[in-house]
Design a protein around this motif. Structure first.
Motif, short mmCIF file in Angstrom:
data_model
loop_
_atom_site.label_atom_id
_atom_site.label_comp_id
_atom_site.label_asym_id
_atom_site.label_seq_id
_atom_site.Cartn_x
_atom_site.Cartn_y
_atom_site.Cartn_z
N LEU A 170 -6.67 -2.07 -14.14
CA LEU A 170 -5.83 -2.42 -12.68
C LEU A 170 -4.47 -1.11 -12.65
O LEU A 170 -3.95 -0.70 -12.17
N ASP A 171 -4.02 -0.99 -14.04
CA ASP A 171 -2.69 0.00 -14.65
C ASP A 171 -3.06 1.01 -13.83
O ASP A 171 -2.33 1.88 -13.75
N ARG A 172 -4.47 1.50 -13.84
CA ARG A 172 -4.71 3.44 -13.89
C ARG A 172 -4.92 3.59 -12.42
O ARG A 172 -5.21 4.47 -11.92
N ILE A 173 -4.82 1.93 -11.29
CA ILE A 173 -5.28 2.32 -9.94
C ILE A 173 -3.95 2.31 -9.75
O ILE A 173 -3.64 1.37 -9.68
N ASP A 174 -4.40 3.22 -8.07
CA ASP A 174 -2.47 2.64 -7.11
C ASP A 174 -3.11 2.04 -6.13
O ASP A 174 -3.33 1.94 -5.80
N ALA A 175 -1.89 0.95 -6.24
CA ALA A 175 -2.30 -0.17 -5.28
C ALA A 175 -3.51 -0.85 -5.16
O ALA A 175 -4.01 -0.38 -4.37
N PRO A 176 -4.31 -1.81 -6.48
CA PRO A 176 -5.27 -2.35 -6.86
C PRO A 176 -5.43 -2.69 -5.28
O PRO A 176 -4.56 -4.20 -5.27
#
Length: 647
Positions: A185-191
């Protein structure tokens, strides 16, 4: 001053019109409100009555069906199978501990799973379903459903989970999925909210991760009526999501399975490419692992076993592993010098067993030397001194440019994890990365695929396909997406001198078909399928002057980690190239003994489409091949997870 009667009459008419317009608008608004009130009181009376009686409407996400993955013949590689689980919603359960205690009397709950569920029930939003028990039986689901009134907030569910029926055969290419983690989740922008559903699976590595957006699909929604206890009363409406795209790969399941079985017991990799289309038919890295272990979270013991294995099963050696290519690089040096006009096909170099360069002796693998060598003989017998001399004449810049032209030092755009670029070094590279100037000895080392030169098995297979076809063949892994064919890797002519390429191919033919060739024992007897290739051996240690004086130690006398890597590249049939193959066996010793037989066997398997007849092999080798074929047939016929479940 009095206004004329005519102006007064006109003003009154305007006021009257405006009054009518305003009055009409008011009547329209009142009429709309009246109709809306009638609709809400009559048409939606039941729904509002339910809400008034402490019922409510919930909107729930419907996870999409993940796209499937197939081989080139439409056979399954990754599929979705039903998975039974039990979830709980905190705000519906109210007394979570009491409900879990009741549930535990009906279903066996794993302590680890239960601890994780309790943590998620505290941390996540109260209306989020949390998995309490996963992979339960149908009988467990039935018991929970029968006792539903005593289990508020508990929901038995049927979902889909990823399964890889061929287990370790495609693990390094396809990768695996797993539950979404905080790191994901931290790697994805606006999950999107879908990713926050507990235990929702996304691609972690390999094709599953690289093509996640295609495979995942988009979520649907459903509106359900629930009572005050949180029990679903009925589904009011549903909007289906978009399933993920099905992806068809260029891999051949049967060939991939054979390649994995043939590499068994080795730390090795093999890549086979279709010379016409660039399709990757086999891409195997050994040892492999079962990706099904990762789908729901691998145990600490299983993961530790993979990490501690000295043969390194987790990395994909076929595309991530980079190795000194050894003598398989000699075709690059030869073409660089020939194209630059620094040597002709008739020129010879005398090999006494070494060459003095700047006060340092560079040795040939044959201690007594090869004598006079031309291009043909030097490739056939893999003379090192010939290529030292070529490097002095043509220089590293020509060699590096030819290497990139043939696909070395190039990072190919493939949907796999960490596809390596390798290295075709130049003078500028050494200054920038080592802080040292390039010296002539560096060129000598590079000419025989040692020193700074690094290549992956994938790049060596591409190099071989380009040598065989004279075209810039480009590797392709995805054949089609939802039935739409993807661009071919056929490639355009490279613009190299065809006469020179023909002589290089003729020399590669002699490597496997002349009794003086270094891979003669791995030849193919069938005339229509003759093999052309090149052996390679790359050192992983320095040989001291003292050791050379007393005799270089054989690989068998060394610890495994100090033994040379074994390499072999080949294409077949010689007259009409169809397949190009590259094999690397880590610490395998010699390319002629460890790597060439593997390449020959996989090539024959592809050419015949089944176990080849023994007549295709040298007569002296047939008893061993017969026993090997029986062993490999047994390995390839192992039961799938589905067969084990039935048993």
């Amino acid at each position: 001053m009095r206004r004329p009667p005519r102006d007064t009459a006109e003003s009154q008419r305007r006021i009257t019109r405006r009054g009518l317009v305003v009055g009409g608008l008011q009547l329209g608004v009142m009429g709309a409100l009246a109709l809306r009130m009638r609709y809400m009181q009559l048409e939606q009376a039941d729904q509002f009555r339910l809400l008034a009686d402490e019922n409510r409407i919930n909107i729930q996400l419907i996870p999409p069906t993940r796209g499937r993955i197939f081989d080139r013949e439409g056979r399954i590689i990754a599929e979705n199978v039903p998975s039974y689980r039990i979830t709980m919603i905190r705000e519906q359960a109210r007394d979570v501990d009491e409900v879990i205690a009741r549930l535990a009397r009906l279903v066996e709950l794993d302590p680890g799973e239960l601890e994780k569920a309790r943590r998620e029930l505290k941390e996540l939003r109260g209306d989020t379903p949390v998995t309490v028990a996963d992979r339960v039986t149908w009988e467990d689901i039935s018991r929970v459903a029968v006792n539903a009134p005593a289990l508020p907030g508990v929901h038995p569910e049927v979902g889909l989970s990823r399964r890889y029926p061929l287990r370790d055969d495609h693990a390094h290419v396809v990768g695996y999925v797993g539950p979404v983690s905080d790191r994901d989740l931290d790697r994805i922008d606006a999950p999107e909210q879908l990713l926050r559903l507990p235990r929702f699976q996304i691609g972690k590595i390999g094709l599953e991760a690289q093509r996640e957006n295609l495979l995942r699909g988009s979520a649907g929604t459903r509106r359900v009526e629930v009572n005050a206890a949180g029990r679903v009363m009925r589904e009011l409406d549903r909007q289906e999501g978009q399933p993920g795209s099905d992806i068809q790969l260029t891999l051949d399941n049967e060939l991939q399975t054979y390649a994995n079985a043939r590499l068994d017991g080795e730390s090795a990799a093999v890549v086979m490419i279709d010379c016409e289309t660039g399709d990757i038919l086999a891409c195997a890295s050994s040892p492999s692992y079962d990706p099904n272990l990762f789908v729901r979270g691998i145990s600490v013991a299983d993961y530790r076993a993979l990490l501690d294995d000295p043969y390194r099963p987790l990395p994909n050696k076929a595309v991530q592993g980079i190795y000194p290519p050894g003598s398989t690089f000699k075709m690059v040096t030869a073409l660089a010098a020939l194209e630059a006009g620094d040597v002709s096909l008739q020129d010879t170099v005398y090999c006494p067993g070494h060459l003095e360069i700047s006060g340092r002796r560079f040795h040939c693998w044959k201690r007594g030397g090869h004598g006079n060598m031309d291009l043909h003989l030097s490739l056939r017998e893999s003379c090192d001194v010939y290529y030292y001399e070529l490097a002095l004449r043509t220089g590293i810049e020509n060699i590096s440019a030819m290497a990139e032209r043939l696909g070395l030092g190039v990072q190919f755009d493939l949907p796999m994890t960490s596809v390596a670029k390798g290295l075709a070094p130049t003078r500028e590279w050494k200054v920038a990365n080592r802080g040292e100037p390039w010296v002539v000895g560096d060129s000598a080392n590079a000419s025989i695929g040692q020193g700074f030169v690094l290549a992956s098995p994938l790049q060596l297979a591409v190099m071989t396909a380009r040598l065989a076809t004279s075209r810039s063949v480009t590797p392709r892994l995805v054949k089609s997406i939802d039935g739409v064919e993807q661009p071919s890797g056929h490639g355009e002519p490279m613009g190299l001198n065809e006469n020179l390429l023909r002589e290089v191919r003729r020399a590669m033919y002699a490597v496997t078909n002349s009794n003086r060739g270094t891979a003669y024992r791995s030849r193919i007897i069938e005339d229509a399928f003759r093999l052309a290739g090149k052996t390679g051996t790359s050192q992983v240690r320095n040989i001291s002057t003292g050791e050379r004086a007393t005799g270089v130690l054989s690989n068998d006398a060394l610890p495994r980690e100090q033994r040379d890597h074994a390499l072999f590249v080949s294409f077949a049939p010689y007259d009409a190239p169809k397949y190009a193959v590259a094999v690397v066996v880590e610490h395998g010793g010699g390319g002629s003994t460890a790597a060439a037989p593997i390449a020959r066997d996989i090539t024959l398997q592809a050419l015949y489409g089944e176990d080849p007849p023994l007549a295709a092999y040298p007569e002296a080798d047939r008893p061993r091949i017969k026993a090997q074929q029986e062993k490999l047939r047994a390995a390839r016929s192992r039961p799938t997870p589905e067969d084990s479940d039935r048993a």
